[in-house]
Design a protein around this motif. Structure first.
Motif, mmCIF file in Angstrom:
data_model
loop_
_atom_site.group_PDB
_atom_site.id
_atom_site.type_symbol
_atom_site.label_atom_id
_atom_site.label_comp_id
_atom_site.label_asym_id
_atom_site.label_seq_id
_atom_site.Cartn_x
_atom_site.Cartn_y
_atom_site.Cartn_z
ATOM 1 N N VAL A 36 -11.360 -3.665 -28.958
ATOM 2 C CA VAL A 36 -12.555 -2.831 -28.766
ATOM 3 C C VAL A 36 -13.795 -3.601 -29.217
ATOM 4 N N HIS A 37 -14.886 -3.530 -28.449
ATOM 5 C CA HIS A 37 -16.157 -4.074 -28.946
ATOM 6 C C HIS A 37 -17.287 -3.068 -28.754
ATOM 7 N N GLU A 38 -18.488 -3.451 -29.225
ATOM 8 C CA GLU A 38 -19.576 -2.473 -29.318
ATOM 9 C C GLU A 38 -20.163 -2.033 -27.992
ATOM 10 N N VAL A 39 -19.972 -2.831 -26.913
ATOM 11 C CA VAL A 39 -20.682 -2.501 -25.666
ATOM 12 C C VAL A 39 -19.997 -1.381 -24.884
ATOM 13 N N THR A 40 -18.669 -1.443 -24.788
ATOM 14 C CA THR A 40 -17.982 -0.505 -23.895
ATOM 15 C C THR A 40 -17.230 0.612 -24.623
ATOM 16 N N SER A 41 -17.448 0.733 -25.928
ATOM 17 C CA SER A 41 -16.690 1.767 -26.641
ATOM 18 C C SER A 41 -17.467 3.045 -27.005
ATOM 19 N N ASP A 66 -19.343 -8.394 -31.331
ATOM 20 C CA ASP A 66 -19.554 -9.740 -30.792
ATOM 21 C C ASP A 66 -20.746 -9.879 -29.843
ATOM 22 N N HIS A 67 -20.904 -8.942 -28.921
ATOM 23 C CA HIS A 67 -21.930 -9.124 -27.887
ATOM 24 C C HIS A 67 -23.357 -9.066 -28.420
ATOM 25 N N ASN A 68 -23.610 -8.131 -29.298
ATOM 26 C CA ASN A 68 -24.983 -7.883 -29.742
ATOM 27 C C ASN A 68 -25.357 -8.557 -31.055
ATOM 28 N N CYS A 130 -8.852 -4.326 -22.905
ATOM 29 C CA CYS A 130 -10.115 -4.256 -23.648
ATOM 30 C C CYS A 130 -11.162 -3.866 -22.608
ATOM 31 N N GLY A 131 -12.164 -3.162 -23.029
ATOM 32 C CA GLY A 131 -13.256 -2.831 -22.110
ATOM 33 C C GLY A 131 -14.099 -4.049 -21.882
ATOM 34 N N ASP A 132 -13.495 -5.067 -21.310
ATOM 35 C CA ASP A 132 -14.182 -6.347 -21.112
ATOM 36 C C ASP A 132 -13.432 -7.195 -20.093
ATOM 37 N N SER A 133 -14.151 -7.667 -19.098
ATOM 38 C CA SER A 133 -13.482 -8.334 -17.976
ATOM 39 C C SER A 133 -12.727 -9.609 -18.374
ATOM 40 N N HIS A 134 -13.172 -10.277 -19.436
ATOM 41 C CA HIS A 134 -12.507 -11.538 -19.788
ATOM 42 C C HIS A 134 -11.280 -11.373 -20.672
ATOM 43 N N THR A 135 -10.766 -10.145 -20.713
ATOM 44 C CA THR A 135 -9.514 -9.875 -21.410
ATOM 45 C C THR A 135 -8.383 -10.707 -20.803
ATOM 46 N N CYS A 414 -24.219 -16.620 -23.863
ATOM 47 C CA CYS A 414 -23.336 -16.403 -22.708
ATOM 48 C C CYS A 414 -23.920 -15.308 -21.838
ATOM 49 N N LEU A 415 -24.470 -14.284 -22.484
ATOM 50 C CA LEU A 415 -25.103 -13.217 -21.698
ATOM 51 C C LEU A 415 -26.415 -12.713 -22.300
ATOM 52 N N GLY A 416 -26.857 -13.345 -23.355
ATOM 53 C CA GLY A 416 -28.187 -13.034 -23.883
ATOM 54 C C GLY A 416 -28.423 -11.589 -24.269
ATOM 55 N N MET A 417 -27.393 -10.942 -24.860
ATOM 56 C CA MET A 417 -27.619 -9.579 -25.359
ATOM 57 C C MET A 417 -28.233 -9.615 -26.756
ATOM 58 N N ASN A 418 -28.346 -10.807 -27.309
ATOM 59 C CA ASN A 418 -29.057 -10.957 -28.582
ATOM 60 C C ASN A 418 -30.308 -11.797 -28.296
ATOM 61 N N ASN A 433 -18.811 -18.667 -18.718
ATOM 62 C CA ASN A 433 -18.039 -18.410 -17.499
ATOM 63 C C ASN A 433 -18.820 -17.768 -16.355
ATOM 64 N N ARG A 434 -20.070 -17.391 -16.602
ATOM 65 C CA ARG A 434 -20.827 -16.723 -15.533
ATOM 66 C C ARG A 434 -22.210 -17.354 -15.383
ATOM 67 N N ASN A 435 -22.612 -17.536 -14.137
ATOM 68 C CA ASN A 435 -23.913 -18.140 -13.850
ATOM 69 C C ASN A 435 -24.759 -17.203 -12.991
ATOM 70 N N GLY A 438 -30.097 -14.314 -14.033
ATOM 71 C CA GLY A 438 -30.545 -13.658 -15.262
ATOM 72 C C GLY A 438 -29.511 -13.563 -16.356
ATOM 73 N N ARG A 439 -28.359 -14.149 -16.140
ATOM 74 C CA ARG A 439 -27.267 -14.008 -17.104
ATOM 75 C C ARG A 439 -27.653 -14.504 -18.504
ATOM 76 N N GLN A 440 -28.334 -15.647 -18.565
ATOM 77 C CA GLN A 440 -28.688 -16.200 -19.880
ATOM 78 C C GLN A 440 -30.118 -15.864 -20.273
HETATM 79 C C1 IPM Z 1 -20.330 -6.474 -21.806
HETATM 80 C C2 IPM Z 1 -19.005 -6.593 -21.144
HETATM 81 C C3 IPM Z 1 -18.639 -5.286 -20.573
HETATM 82 C C4 IPM Z 1 -18.960 -7.732 -20.161
HETATM 83 C C5 IPM Z 1 -17.616 -7.898 -19.444
HETATM 84 O O1 IPM Z 1 -16.921 -6.955 -19.103
HETATM 85 O O2 IPM Z 1 -17.191 -8.975 -19.191
HETATM 86 C C6 IPM Z 1 -19.310 -9.045 -20.830
HETATM 87 O O3 IPM Z 1 -18.401 -9.419 -21.795
HETATM 88 C C7 IPM Z 1 -19.477 -10.131 -19.805
HETATM 89 O O4 IPM Z 1 -18.954 -11.224 -20.027
HETATM 90 O O5 IPM Z 1 -20.146 -9.908 -18.808
#
Ligand code: IPM
Ligand code: SF4
Length: 470
Positions: A36-41, A66-68, A130-135, A414-418, A433-435, A438-440
């Motif tokens: 579990v992390h802070e964004v999707t829970s 982790d994300h924020n 996990c509520g996260d695609s890179h699980t 990686c995604l600039g949420m901070n 892993n993502r380009n 606006g990702r960064q």
């Molecule tokens: C914030 C989160 C839901 C998202 C994902 O699911 O992957 C993130 O980790 C990402 O890499 O884009």
């Protein structure tokens, strides 16, 4: 064994977790581990609260922030209001629902896909979500691991089960030996460039072949991590001695006799000879070079010494439609050579490449060298444990002398949420892993590559073929 008894690794794990099958519908799967992390829970916990129910199996649930999180001064309150709110909410929810949290300041805190494996929470034969695609990262252990949406997070918190339609299966074999300077990041960028961004949609991928077998666990995680970037539900690799050795002695892994028993079971986790896949591809490891992306999805990748393709070279329809827009965003044109291009930002981190092995590799390369004056380099470890280890090994010192700064752990740029963002219009070689646009950061231009390519570029101040330097 008749041919119909032969099972893929995926099938074996799936079958072992089916609680019930809904006729003509999905299966209900038991979930061994829930991260579990802070964004999707937040909405998931709010849903439980509304229904007046708790978390069914708190012992199988682990949370981290982790994300924020900021990557400097983590001992201070988070200054950015939205990030502070998200992280505080997670802390509050975990306290309320009795979920184990490795929050800021905890020695186990880190990116969710880095801490699971390093703590021995991720084990072969499991189902993990996990509520996260890179699980998909955790699939490197021979685990069915995949990302879920927030409503499913609520489902798993409440029941430890999940309804799922069984995906189709794909096997990707990489055979032979990798050339010097080619890392597992290059393997996966190569695969995605061949299959394209949507090429594995609806499939669960097994990576196999001699080149995959030769990889460390960290390197295998990098590959499984990016399965989602070609649309796959997840990716896995059969566990072997390299896997068992990695797991042995880790904090939450079975110990002593229990470990031996577990290994005996884990050794049954492989695809039976002759088991059928819906699709199978084989690539020659010798054809893989250091890779770099030029566009705004991870499938838009080339060998580093190739030139940016033109619309006529693009086969996938959906990529054709966005090709010109993508190149305009990136400020690149067909036929352009990326090698030698001056760039100002380098990001080494993310759940793809922020493990101790990545940091060691970069340190080994930059030792005794200094970054170019135009380069802003950010090195962000994947976890507190990675950071600690890097300091113990003197890697932080090597980075400092080379003009890099080792930050505190988190998803960061990686995604600039901070606050770690790349300015508008600037190019950044990134090990993430993502380009996407606006990702960064708004207007930031991301070029995905391996940690070695990132390091070589940081030293030269321009995009560099690491093969020329080793
Ligand atoms: C914030 C989160 C839901 C998202 C994902 O699911 O992957 C993130 O980790 C990402 O890499 O884009
Ligand atoms: S490091 Fe990046 S890809 Fe990984 S979980 Fe964080 S935001 Fe997602």
């Amino acid at each position: 064994m008749s041919s119909s008894d032969k099972k893929t690794l995926f099938q074996k794990i799936w079958d072992a977790h089916v609680v019930t099958s809904i006729p003509d519908g999905p299966d209900v799967l038991y979930i061994d581990r829930h991260l579990v992390h802070e964004v999707t829970s937040p909405q998931a916990f709010a849903g439980l609260e509304k229904r007046g129910i708790g978390v069914f199996r708190t012992q199988n649930t682990v949370a981290t922030a982790d994300h924020n999180v900021p990557t400097i001064n983590q001992h201070l309150p988070i200054s950015e209001p939205l990030s502070r709110f998200q992280v505080d909410k997670l802390t509050e929810n975990c306290r309320k629902f009795g979920v184990n949290l490795y929050g800021l300041g905890h020695p186990f805190q880190g990116i969710v896909h880095v801490i699971g494996p390093e703590l021995g929470i991720t084990l072969p034969g499991m189902t993990m979500v996990c509520g996260d695609s890179h699980t998909s990262t955790h699939g490197a252990f021979g685990t069915i691991a995949f990302g879920i949406g927030t409503s499913e997070v609520e489902q798993v918190l409440a029941t430890q089960c999940l309804m799922q339609n069984k995906p189709k299966t794909m096997r990707i074999n990489i055979e032979g030996e990798l050339a010097n300077g080619v890392l597992s990041k290059d393997i996966i960028l190569y695969i995605i460039s061949k299959l394209t961004m949507g090429g594995a949609t609806g499939y669960f991928v097994e990576y196999a072949g001699s080149a995959i077998r030769s990889l460390s666990m960290e390197a295998r995680m990098t590959i499984c991590n990016m399965s989602i970037e070609m649309g796959a539900r997840g990716g896995l690799i059969a566990p072997d001695d390299i896997t068992f050795e990695y797991i042995q002695g880790r904090r939450f892994a079975p110990q002593g006799e229990k470990f031996e028993e577990a290994v005996a079971y884990w050794r049954t986790l492989f695809t039976d000879e002759g088991a059928a896949f819906d699709v199978e591809y084989t690539f020659d490891a010798a054809d893989i070079a250091p890779m770099i992306t030029y566009g705004t999805n991870p499938g838009m990748g080339i060998k580093i010494d190739e030139t940016v393709p033109s619309l006529a070279d693009i086969k996938e329809e959906s990529n054709k439609a966005s090709f010109d827009k993508s190149l305009a965003y990136m400020g690149l044109h067909p036929g352009e050579q990326l090698l030698g291009k001056e760039i100002n930002y380098v990001f080494i981190g993310s759940c793809t490449n922020s493990r101790i092995e990545d940091l060691r590799l970069v340190a080994q390369f930059v030792k005794g060298k200094h970054k170019a004056p135009n380069i802003n380099a950010l090195i962000v470890p994947g976890s507190k444990q990675v950071e600690q280890q890097a300091r113990e090994e003197g890697i932080d010192q090597i980075f400092r002398e080379a003009g890099f700064e080792l930050r505190e752990p988190g998803c960061s740029a990686c995604l600039g949420m901070n606050e770690d963002k790349v300015p508008k219009g600037e190019y950044c070689i990134s090990t993430s892993n993502r380009n996407f646009e606006g990702r960064q950061g708004p207007g930031a231009r991301t070029l995905l590559a391996s940690p070695l390519t990132a390091a070589a570029t940081a030293i030269a101040g321009k995009i560099t073929d690491v093969r020329e330097l080793i």
